[in-house]
Write an enzyme that holds these catalytic residues in place. Sequence first.
Site, PDB file in Angstrom:
ATOM      1  N   ASP A 427       0.867  -1.159   0.000  1.00 59.41           N
ATOM      2  CA  ASP A 427       0.000   0.000   0.000  1.00 59.41           C
ATOM      3  C   ASP A 427       0.916   1.225   0.000  1.00 59.41           C
ATOM      4  O   ASP A 427       2.102   1.087   0.289  1.00 59.41           O
ATOM      5  CB  ASP A 427      -0.837  -0.078   1.274  1.00 59.41           C
ATOM      6  CG  ASP A 427      -1.638   1.159   1.503  1.00 59.41           C
ATOM      7  OD1 ASP A 427      -2.189   1.663   0.522  1.00 59.41           O
ATOM      8  OD2 ASP A 427      -1.709   1.614   2.646  1.00 59.41           O
ATOM      9  N   ASP A 869      -1.547  -0.683   5.935  1.00 59.01           N
ATOM     10  CA  ASP A 869      -1.816  -0.205   7.286  1.00 59.01           C
ATOM     11  C   ASP A 869      -3.280   0.085   7.544  1.00 59.01           C
ATOM     12  O   ASP A 869      -3.672   0.259   8.674  1.00 59.01           O
ATOM     13  CB  ASP A 869      -1.017   1.070   7.551  1.00 59.01           C
ATOM     14  CG  ASP A 869      -1.596   2.253   6.800  1.00 59.01           C
ATOM     15  OD1 ASP A 869      -1.988   2.052   5.637  1.00 59.01           O
ATOM     16  OD2 ASP A 869      -1.680   3.334   7.365  1.00 59.01           O
ATOM     17  N   ASP A 873      -6.701  -2.196   3.250  1.00 59.62           N
ATOM     18  CA  ASP A 873      -5.707  -3.194   2.850  1.00 59.62           C
ATOM     19  C   ASP A 873      -6.024  -4.582   3.384  1.00 59.62           C
ATOM     20  O   ASP A 873      -5.307  -5.538   3.088  1.00 59.62           O
ATOM     21  CB  ASP A 873      -4.320  -2.782   3.377  1.00 59.62           C
ATOM     22  CG  ASP A 873      -3.936  -1.399   2.913  1.00 59.62           C
ATOM     23  OD1 ASP A 873      -4.174  -1.114   1.728  1.00 59.62           O
ATOM     24  OD2 ASP A 873      -3.435  -0.618   3.719  1.00 59.62           O
TER      25      ASP A 873
END
Lengths: 1202, 349
Positions: A427, A869, A873
């Site tokens: 990410d 995080d 995700d």
Amino acid sequence: MRGERRKGLRLSKLYSFVCFRPFSRDDHSQIGQRGYSRVVFCNDPDNPEALQLNYRGNYVSTTKYTAANFIPKSLFEQFRRVANIYFLVVAFVSFSPLAPYTAPSVLAPLIVVIGATMVKEGIEDWRRRKQDVEANNRKVEVYGKNYTFVETKWKDLRVGDLVRVHKDSYFPADLLLLSSSYDDGICYVETMNLDGETNLKLKNALEITSSLNDEESLKNFRAVIKCEDPNEHLYSFVGTLNYDGKQYPLSPQQILLRDSKLKNTDCVHGVVVFTGHDTKVMQNATDPPSKRSKIERKMDKIIYVLFSILILIAFTGSVFFGIATRKDISNSEKLRRWYLRPDQTTVFYDPRKAILAAFFHFLTALMLYGYLIPISLYVSIEIVKVLQSVFINQDQEMYHEETDRPARARTSNLNEELGQVDTILSDKTGTLTCNSMEFVKCSIAGIPYGRGMTEVETALRKRKDMPQEIDDSMSSKDPTAKSMKSVKGFNFWDERIFDGQWVNQPRADIIQKFFRVLAICHTAIPDVNGDTGEIAYEAESPDEAAFVIASRELGFEFFARTQTNISLHELDHMTSENVDRVYELLHVLEFSSSRKRMSVVVRNPENHLLLLSKGADSVMFERLAKHGRQFETETKEHIKRYAEAGLRTLVITYRELDEDEYRMWEEEFKKAKTSVSAERDALIDSAADKIERDLILLGATAVEDKLQKGVPECIDKLSQAGIKIWVLTGDKTETAINIGYACRLLREDMNQILVTLDSPDIEALEKQGAKDAVSKASFESIKKQIRDGMSQITAASEISAKEGLKTFALVIDGKSLAFALDKKLEKEFLGLAICCNSVICCRSSPKQKALVTRMVKTGTGRTTLAIGDGANDVGMLQEADIGVGISGAEGMQAVMASDFAIAQFRFLERLLLVHGHWCYRRIAMMICYFFYKNLTFGFTLFWYEAFASFSGKPAYNDWYMSCYNVFFTSLPVIALGVFDQDVSARLCLKYPLLYQEGVQNILFNWARILGWMANGILSSMIIFFLTINSMAAQAFRRDGRVVDYSVLGVTMYSSVVWTVNCQMALSINYFTWIQHLFIWGSIGFWYLFLVVYGSLPPTFSTTAFRVLVETSAPSLYCWLTLVLVVVSALSPYFSYRAFQINFRPMYHEVIVERRRTERPLPLPLPLPLPQEETDISGELPTPVEFTLHHLKANLSRRNSWN
Amino acid sequence: MSSNTASSSAGAAGSTDSSAARRNSKRPKYSRFTQQELPACKPILTPCWVISTFLIVSVIFIPLGVISLFASQDVVEIVDRYDNDCIPVPARANKVAYIQGTGDKTCNRTLRVPKRMKQPVYVYYQLENFYQNHRRYVKSRSDSQLRSQKYENQVDACKPEDDVGGQPIVPCGLIAWSLFNDTYDLSRNNQRIAVNKKGIAWKSDREHKFGKNVFPKNFQKGNLTGGASLDPNIPLSEQEDLIVWMRTAALPTFRKLYGKIETDLEAGDTIHVTLQNFYNTYSFNGKKKLVLSTTSWLGGKNDFLGIAYLAVGGICFFLAIAFTIMYLVKPRRLGDPSYLSWNRNPGGR
């Protein structure tokens, strides 16, 4: 004035925070029916009716077992493993005469192994229990009989109890909010433990109950709540409150969930609705997903191989046994081996039923050769992995000082998988970046402000070789640092508008409007520090916080928010004085990812109606009024530049509303809001849309999401290690590319392949609006772009053979991704993607992230690691082979779904290159060694059978055999699994290429596994045949005594114990005192065992009686045989290793040698960075060579698909 | 991330101090153990090590082999296979019938002493193709019965040689039942050579496994007679032939001690053996041998150990030479990365 506002507040019904929250769709009429049957008698738990309901108490137990069911349940868990069932069956059958050994000797190791696992389970469960006890015994104030609040333990709470919860404490159960210390019955709640969101949420009590806020008023409070049954939906609640003969509907707004925390509110009163396991958080509790590593899956296959070997040799033995047995009575009824009395025998040896006897013998042999299958393998691996995770958790290098977070291995199943990661899917926001936004630039009225330099810009400049400008920027940045204390979220410097200087700017009015919008148009909550008067903000997104902070720093200080008002301290540019301005907040049109904008409608102190709006450029420019486009071109230009600099931009606009227009719109909007239909959201959107137009452009903001510390270096290292990195981000293409450069994901020498749908012809098609045509054209376009990319790479790889090689980077945007992930294109897309060293997917949705992850995982069959995080995700983390959560600002949701949690992206380097590499190596070695040692042992049994007429008599005493796996060989292998290091952590990081050992699975490929197995069988042959030939019929001592069964067994067994332990000593790379203790200790323990066991009475010790003391030890011959056998058994491996290490060394061996030859380097010396860099490049021409190889491998792989 | 890692070892100590002040820190505590930095020795197989290891092994093994061979050569051993020769020629067509018959089975053998045999000279019988390690056979005994009179009736494991008409057999089981019963009378120049049959069993067996108050009972009284009978008046602890027999052999070819000759036998002596050939090995084609052997400090005659030592030592020496030559011919610079395994041989080891 303050008091007045409060009053107004109380009457207000308009809660900006809730206006867009969907009401629960369920109809309240369902109450009382199935699924909605709960009845709560508030403040009256002793009511007989309430007692009848018999709801569960608030006692919570998260343990897997209870004292009563621990034994049966954990046993059941144990025997779900196939290997354990095999051993259990063997243990049972061993009570029958079929068994080649005595039953207790089989049961003992099984009990030890199962016992060890059960103890481990027990300890884990006991820990959980301790947490439960702690939670259950927390104190909460409960309204008691004598109308006062009494402290009570959580576990004693009952449904219907009235509780008071104080600031910063957790709610003990799911509560119905009655009242709070605020007059209007609101309170703030932090739900971090539930959904990981750190921002505060507002809850509000029903107006009717909000006055019940002292002991006196609660005295006569009696009410009945009828509501839904316990369920796991955190964001829904359906119920009614019957109070004073009236019914009031309840919504999630009134429910305070267990494990969330009361914030910014002194205390609240609430009624317990759900207790204990009925609470939503407990209903939600699920185990983390269980994943198995590739090695373990392969290990199962090896066990099948071993089972096949087992069956094969057992069958061979049975055939020979059957033939021998059949011959024992000849046709003429003559006894051949008369000493066996074949005429009077049991069915197991009956020559007349030789086939049946052979069959029974087959079963016996299955038991006898069961030593091929390591009984302690699973439990050893489990112990080892737990200890490995302890090391990961304890690593100081992965501890983050600022957040006080160490790394955490949430599951120990995947340690070795960390060493095999081929592709990292990352990410961006919060993972590569800090996710703490800093306001760095803005463009107001077409004039850019802000002199700061972003990291991306620095990288960009560097890339374009403009060093002098870097210096410039540095000097311009410096005063910022000096002149003012650094403010978190604010990195803006411009003397033109600082310290009120904006007043002198040409378009001061616009600047004022601009910052007002920033100060008003948001949903943040101010948190005034009572002592210092400083204001901190709680915002739903870091961007908003950055805006509010920026406006505060520039003189528009937002200091108070009520339900209807927003108050600012403002600098009046006429009088140059600070004045308080209160804006009446009429409506908030919230941000959503589809709207991409947010607006507020306010009435300013001058009684003008204003719509203040901020949003993404893609939606905002089309909404501008004709007369509002004054600075459009400049602003657009600036936005483009900001995006290039890796900044997140928003367009700031406003408009004034007439009273009439507003009133008409408000009616429509309210109707939309109160409508109860499926299209409610759409109605609200369209209503909002109607007013958010004809806007006047003020300018644009640019916030920087700073790269985390060490990210570029980390990515550099990881790509040196041959790991491919994909970044999946929601950002714009330009931003993503620039961030890619900043974090060295993209390099100047890379060829970029851009796949996008932003081409004129597609846009033209879109304008016509023919959906089918668009998608078809898009599909074709993507297909073509992918093919083009592919041919570029093929062409390049042909050239590269001659002149260096080109690496490729693929950038694809979300729209294209949707097509590329189509079944028909997936393969081609993947084929292209894996040829590229870096891949960036822009504008991708959470679902696309998960899909991409799955595609890579299944498409390449290689290990994927996803790191992220945020809640968006989670899908990706769960889909990937390994999910790594960053325990950052966005709460715990990703961490909860992850397998490993680290505080910073840069720790990934150590997690993979050091821990991953070590764990992979350790587990691989350990498993290989396990099979080796058991084959060595098991096959000596088989060879012996050949000399015992395949009758099933083991060569050794029963207890020697049963202790083999558990005592004499288990500890060294555990030490190997926990402590072995091929090279030190420092070298692991210095030579990242070493990581490829895991990615290419060099230590656990079939050749190696079979090699170890062959080594085991070879060792067993050497041990057996050397021993029996040395200790043949002749005397083995001076006193003329000859070798018998017990002596041969002891000698051979000693050889096996010595051989496998010395083999361990030969194959490990790292000797600490622990290894020495375990290896030599195991051998010592064998002799100790022999002495102790041999001194037991002969009925128990049977053939081992005094065998060492009296028989073997005084015989020099035995010792000579032992030395010969052990050295001979080890020499093939040693020779192979000597050859391999010197002529075909593995990478880690080269590194170790290097280390050795250049010793004079003092160890703890931190090398200056540039020197080390040149060091690496000077030493290793191989990365080039390696990448070349890798590329070739990739190409061939791709070809094999097509 | 060189800056980060390079400072790892140096920075650790310093930062520990700084955080010590902070309470409730989750910082992992530093110890060499948890940071996996225990002092360790990391052996690597450099050419020097390899060659010296091989050399050391060969230097130790070759002399050991020579010594063992000498020890083995020192032993004088006379082996006389008599199973075939002790059957009268007419009976050789059906040896089993002969051995199971009741006729006189005396057989005379003559042995020549090739070299001086210093006392004690051990007399062994050697049986071949006899599976004393057969599972059925090995299990067929009762250790508790052998040990004490109290457990006389513990004969479950002994079937079918467990009882006679309900009376337990002592010692029970197939092992005891099949006790070897050939006897040897040795004489030299018509002078009997005394064969001492005391002390041929292990002391622990005599004292702990076979009881002093356990006397043979009902032995060989069953419908089928196996091997030797025992004197019911001598306790088992003194029946050393039985004790020796009952310590089962590991392999189908085995020797068992028959007795000791406590006089020297001179080279050239002719020894006459009067042999009672009772034991039936003919039904399973087992050979019977009479063995007279001295011992060396190492034991009996077996060249295998010495040869094996020489062979292993020799191979190691050869390998040491081979490695040395390989180094001279094709040296590899230590730590030379061009030998990377996957550069040369992708995916292999």
